[in-house]
Write an enzyme that holds these catalytic residues in place. Structure first.
Site, PDB file in Angstrom:
ATOM      1  N   LEU A 131      -6.902   1.207  -1.561  1.00 36.35           N
ATOM      2  CA  LEU A 131      -8.080   0.578  -0.949  1.00 36.35           C
ATOM      3  C   LEU A 131      -8.176   0.925   0.542  1.00 36.35           C
ATOM      4  O   LEU A 131      -9.210   1.388   1.012  1.00 36.35           O
ATOM      5  CB  LEU A 131      -7.999  -0.950  -1.142  1.00 36.35           C
ATOM      6  CG  LEU A 131      -9.097  -1.777  -0.469  1.00 36.35           C
ATOM      7  CD1 LEU A 131     -10.469  -1.408  -1.020  1.00 36.35           C
ATOM      8  CD2 LEU A 131      -8.844  -3.270  -0.673  1.00 36.35           C
ATOM      9  N   PRO A 134      -7.934   5.014   6.898  1.00 32.91           N
ATOM     10  CA  PRO A 134      -7.555   5.056   8.313  1.00 32.91           C
ATOM     11  C   PRO A 134      -8.424   4.134   9.173  1.00 32.91           C
ATOM     12  O   PRO A 134      -7.942   3.538  10.126  1.00 32.91           O
ATOM     13  CB  PRO A 134      -7.762   6.532   8.682  1.00 32.91           C
ATOM     14  CG  PRO A 134      -7.582   7.274   7.399  1.00 32.91           C
ATOM     15  CD  PRO A 134      -8.100   6.362   6.332  1.00 32.91           C
ATOM     16  N   ASP A 242      -5.658 -10.802  -5.496  1.00 31.30           N
ATOM     17  CA  ASP A 242      -5.084 -12.133  -5.747  1.00 31.30           C
ATOM     18  C   ASP A 242      -3.679 -12.002  -6.362  1.00 31.30           C
ATOM     19  O   ASP A 242      -2.746 -12.692  -5.954  1.00 31.30           O
ATOM     20  CB  ASP A 242      -6.014 -12.926  -6.678  1.00 31.30           C
ATOM     21  CG  ASP A 242      -5.382 -14.216  -7.153  1.00 31.30           C
ATOM     22  OD1 ASP A 242      -5.071 -15.063  -6.293  1.00 31.30           O
ATOM     23  OD2 ASP A 242      -5.173 -14.361  -8.372  1.00 31.30           O
ATOM     24  N   ARG A 270      32.152 -16.753  10.965  1.00 24.29           N
ATOM     25  CA  ARG A 270      32.139 -16.377  12.376  1.00 24.29           C
ATOM     26  C   ARG A 270      32.561 -17.574  13.247  1.00 24.29           C
ATOM     27  O   ARG A 270      32.001 -18.659  13.101  1.00 24.29           O
ATOM     28  CB  ARG A 270      30.727 -15.932  12.757  1.00 24.29           C
ATOM     29  CG  ARG A 270      30.524 -15.599  14.209  1.00 24.29           C
ATOM     30  CD  ARG A 270      30.976 -14.193  14.503  1.00 24.29           C
ATOM     31  NE  ARG A 270      30.735 -13.853  15.901  1.00 24.29           N
ATOM     32  CZ  ARG A 270      31.127 -12.708  16.443  1.00 24.29           C
ATOM     33  NH1 ARG A 270      31.751 -11.799  15.707  1.00 24.29           N
ATOM     34  NH2 ARG A 270      30.892 -12.470  17.706  1.00 24.29           N
ATOM     35  N   GLU A 366      -2.140  -7.652   1.839  1.00 17.15           N
ATOM     36  CA  GLU A 366      -2.806  -8.572   0.879  1.00 17.15           C
ATOM     37  C   GLU A 366      -3.466  -9.749   1.589  1.00 17.15           C
ATOM     38  O   GLU A 366      -3.412 -10.885   1.122  1.00 17.15           O
ATOM     39  CB  GLU A 366      -1.821  -9.110  -0.176  1.00 17.15           C
ATOM     40  CG  GLU A 366      -0.789  -8.176  -0.713  1.00 17.15           C
ATOM     41  CD  GLU A 366      -1.354  -6.925  -1.340  1.00 17.15           C
ATOM     42  OE1 GLU A 366      -2.586  -6.831  -1.495  1.00 17.15           O
ATOM     43  OE2 GLU A 366      -0.559  -6.026  -1.657  1.00 17.15           O
TER      44      GLU A 366
HETATM   45  C1  FAD Z   1       3.952  -1.466   4.510  1.00 15.92           C
HETATM   46  C2  FAD Z   1       2.499  -1.466   4.133  1.00 15.92           C
HETATM   47  C3  FAD Z   1       2.125  -1.248   2.822  1.00 15.92           C
HETATM   48  C4  FAD Z   1       0.773  -1.190   2.470  1.00 15.92           C
HETATM   49  N1  FAD Z   1       0.413  -0.891   1.177  1.00 15.92           N
HETATM   50  C5  FAD Z   1      -0.904  -0.764   0.860  1.00 15.92           C
HETATM   51  C6  FAD Z   1      -1.295  -0.357  -0.467  1.00 15.92           C
HETATM   52  O1  FAD Z   1      -0.465  -0.142  -1.355  1.00 15.92           O
HETATM   53  N2  FAD Z   1      -2.625  -0.192  -0.729  1.00 15.92           N
HETATM   54  C7  FAD Z   1      -3.588  -0.425   0.233  1.00 15.92           C
HETATM   55  O2  FAD Z   1      -4.763  -0.260  -0.073  1.00 15.92           O
HETATM   56  N3  FAD Z   1      -3.240  -0.796   1.487  1.00 15.92           N
HETATM   57  C8  FAD Z   1      -1.931  -0.979   1.829  1.00 15.92           C
HETATM   58  N4  FAD Z   1      -1.561  -1.346   3.103  1.00 15.92           N
HETATM   59  C9  FAD Z   1      -2.597  -1.577   4.100  1.00 15.92           C
HETATM   60  C10 FAD Z   1      -2.856  -3.063   4.320  1.00 15.92           C
HETATM   61  O3  FAD Z   1      -3.525  -3.584   3.205  1.00 15.92           O
HETATM   62  C11 FAD Z   1      -3.670  -3.202   5.626  1.00 15.92           C
HETATM   63  O4  FAD Z   1      -2.785  -2.887   6.680  1.00 15.92           O
HETATM   64  C12 FAD Z   1      -4.241  -4.592   5.794  1.00 15.92           C
HETATM   65  O5  FAD Z   1      -5.313  -4.786   4.909  1.00 15.92           O
HETATM   66  C13 FAD Z   1      -4.739  -4.825   7.223  1.00 15.92           C
HETATM   67  O6  FAD Z   1      -5.632  -3.809   7.577  1.00 15.92           O
HETATM   68  P1  FAD Z   1      -5.426  -2.989   8.937  1.00 15.92           P
HETATM   69  O7  FAD Z   1      -4.001  -2.574   9.009  1.00 15.92           O
HETATM   70  O8  FAD Z   1      -6.464  -1.939   8.973  1.00 15.92           O
HETATM   71  O9  FAD Z   1      -5.661  -4.031  10.087  1.00 15.92           O
HETATM   72  P2  FAD Z   1      -7.096  -4.408  10.721  1.00 15.92           P
HETATM   73  O10 FAD Z   1      -8.055  -4.770   9.642  1.00 15.92           O
HETATM   74  O11 FAD Z   1      -7.493  -3.362  11.682  1.00 15.92           O
HETATM   75  O12 FAD Z   1      -6.701  -5.726  11.509  1.00 15.92           O
HETATM   76  C14 FAD Z   1      -5.970  -5.674  12.745  1.00 15.92           C
HETATM   77  C15 FAD Z   1      -5.659  -7.091  13.195  1.00 15.92           C
HETATM   78  O13 FAD Z   1      -6.886  -7.807  13.363  1.00 15.92           O
HETATM   79  C16 FAD Z   1      -6.829  -9.008  12.598  1.00 15.92           C
HETATM   80  N5  FAD Z   1      -8.161  -9.309  12.070  1.00 15.92           N
HETATM   81  C17 FAD Z   1      -8.919  -8.545  11.233  1.00 15.92           C
HETATM   82  N6  FAD Z   1     -10.061  -9.172  10.922  1.00 15.92           N
HETATM   83  C18 FAD Z   1     -10.030 -10.354  11.558  1.00 15.92           C
HETATM   84  C19 FAD Z   1     -10.914 -11.470  11.657  1.00 15.92           C
HETATM   85  N7  FAD Z   1     -12.083 -11.485  10.990  1.00 15.92           N
HETATM   86  N8  FAD Z   1     -10.567 -12.520  12.437  1.00 15.92           N
HETATM   87  C20 FAD Z   1      -9.369 -12.524  13.103  1.00 15.92           C
HETATM   88  N9  FAD Z   1      -8.494 -11.509  13.060  1.00 15.92           N
HETATM   89  C21 FAD Z   1      -8.817 -10.453  12.310  1.00 15.92           C
HETATM   90  C22 FAD Z   1      -5.866  -8.733  11.480  1.00 15.92           C
HETATM   91  O14 FAD Z   1      -5.301  -9.918  10.987  1.00 15.92           O
HETATM   92  C23 FAD Z   1      -4.840  -7.879  12.171  1.00 15.92           C
HETATM   93  O15 FAD Z   1      -3.926  -8.719  12.847  1.00 15.92           O
HETATM   94  C24 FAD Z   1      -0.220  -1.421   3.465  1.00 15.92           C
HETATM   95  C25 FAD Z   1       0.166  -1.676   4.795  1.00 15.92           C
HETATM   96  C26 FAD Z   1       1.507  -1.705   5.125  1.00 15.92           C
HETATM   97  C27 FAD Z   1       1.884  -1.978   6.570  1.00 15.92           C
END
Ligand code: FAD
Length: 386
Positions: A131, A134, A242, A270, A366
């Protein structure tokens, strides 16, 4: 060793010991001793993935006709907790595989179920959930991957990033724009035009074999589309996320438990000022927080699982609450675990550092902590207005 203090809970009392006993033994003997090594190597060995298949843990929630054993969600949650206690990277594999397999089972056609489920259930084929991109994460509506109709199916173009298990997955569940909304496609990872790039050097769940996935003119048949076109956002995406959230919540309970186990063991051995660390009141406060954190999170997960077993839509909010509590309890417990271990908390000779890094991931995936806070509060206002 697992501290028995935390055994209580509605999800445990009725769980058959014949499921959890062998899983615990598997985690203690085949995962815990190797988790640091896998973390350093940034990969899981094929043998451990094969063992998960032998134990029937890839998709036990499926009916026997689809290769599962009709396992209840409450029991599955405890299984993912146990795996999370041993290694969050292994739990991550189970999480995304569950999301893909459930999607095929729940929304796939008869032909899609017959084609994919037996191999997914056996773990011969691993699933990746694709899903995030970048430039789009929390806001999936900003997704830029596109599927366009072609003569005999669809052509997909786009770039996905951060796919757990992406380096080894055989089946990709890819979310695309189709002009009329989001659609979900089952794409074999070896399709021409699919390029998989390993992502290395991440902070936590380092052995989860993350990958970026580029799709260039990838041609799939009509039978790759899950359900009608354009309707995946409120169905497949919501439902699969979910389940992923539930799995991560349960895995986070396992992380708190692992912190508790490690800290009780370490502080008993410890010594400072001629006595064990365990005698110090400020240490005991941290231990009691871990006990309460794990028990409360386990109960919230059990409630979310119970509602899933009852097919009650209230499970969606219960799962948000469980994941928010469990993941933040895990980061708090892991931070305390590093503190309790002092300099050893920075060392790969003790699990605290890995638990600390792994715990943080659960606050991002998630549904991030911030999205959970927003969603839970919005629901609170909605309930008052009813
Ligand atoms: C180890 C790892 C495994 C992953 N595996 C998968 C996978 O298998 N498949 C997949 O599809 N994705 C995967 N992901 C991606 C993950 O789902 C996303 O990182 C996540 O959805 C957050 O998106 P983003 O990193 O683009 O952060 P962004 O959406 O850019 O958010 C950045 C920050 O802003 C905050 N933020 C965003 N919107 C709001 C709002 N409306 N109000 C307040 N704060 C907000 C967020 O909480 C976050 O702190 C993985 C990520 C990691 C780190």
């Amino acid at each position: 060793m697992t501290i028995s203090l935390t055994e209580a809970g509605p999800g445990t009392q009725s769980d058959p010991g014949d499921v959890l006993g062998p899983v615990r033994a598997f985690v203690d003997t085949e995962i815990v001793p190797y988790a640091e090594e896998w973390d350093q190597a940034e990969r899981l060995p094929p043998q451990i993935l094969a063992r998960i298949g032998e134990l029937g843990l890839w998709a036990p929630f499926l009916p026997p006709s689809d290769g599962g054993s009709d396992m209840r969600w409450t029991t599955l949650g405890r299984v993912h907790e146990e795996i999370g206690r041993g290694c969050s990277s292994v739990r991550s594999f189970l999480t995304v595989h569950t999301m893909v397999t459930w999607t095929v089972h729940r929304w796939g056609s008869d032909a899609q179920r017959a084609r994919w489920l037996p191999r997914l259930a056996a773990g011969e084929l691993l699933g990746a959930f694709c899903l995030t991109e970048p430039d789009s994460g929390s806001d999936a509506s900003a997704s830029g991957t596109v599927a366009e109709p072609a003569a005999s199916g669809w052509v997909i173009n786009g770039e996905k990033k951060w796919m757990t298990a992406g380096q080894v997955a055989g089946l990709l569940l890819v979310f695309c724009r189709t002009g009329d909304g989001m659609s979900a496609f089952l794409v074999p990872a070896d399709s021409p035009g699919v390029e998989i790039t390993p992502i290395k050097g991440v902070m936590g769940t380092r052995a989860s074999m993350l990958a970026g996935i580029t799709l260039r003119d990838v041609r799939v048949g009509q039978d790759a589309l899950i359900g009608p076109r354009g309707w995946a956002a409120g169905t497949v995406m919501t439902g699969a996320l979910d389940l992923g959230r539930y799995s991560v919540a349960c895995g986070s309970v396992g992380v708190v438990q692992a912190c508790l186990d490690a800290c009780v063991d370490y502080t008993s051995r410890r010594t400072v000022r001629d006595g064990p660390l365990s005698e110090l009141q400020l240490i005991r406060r941290k231990i009691s927080d871990m006990v309460v954190g794990s028990r409360a999170a386990r109960l919230l997960c059990a409630e979310a699982g119970r509602l899933k077993d009852a097919d009650d839509p209230a499970t969606i909010m219960a799962t948000w609450v469980a994941k928010y509590h469990a993941s933040t309890a895990a980061t708090a417990a892991a931070s305390d675990a590093v503190q309790i271990h002092g300099a050893n908390g920075f060392s790969a000779d003790h699990p605290a550092a890995r638990l600390y890094r792994d715990a943080k991931v659960a606050e991002i995936i998630e549904g991030s902590t911030e999205l959970q806070q927003l969603t839970i509060a919005t629901e609170a206002y909605r309930e008052v207005a009813r």
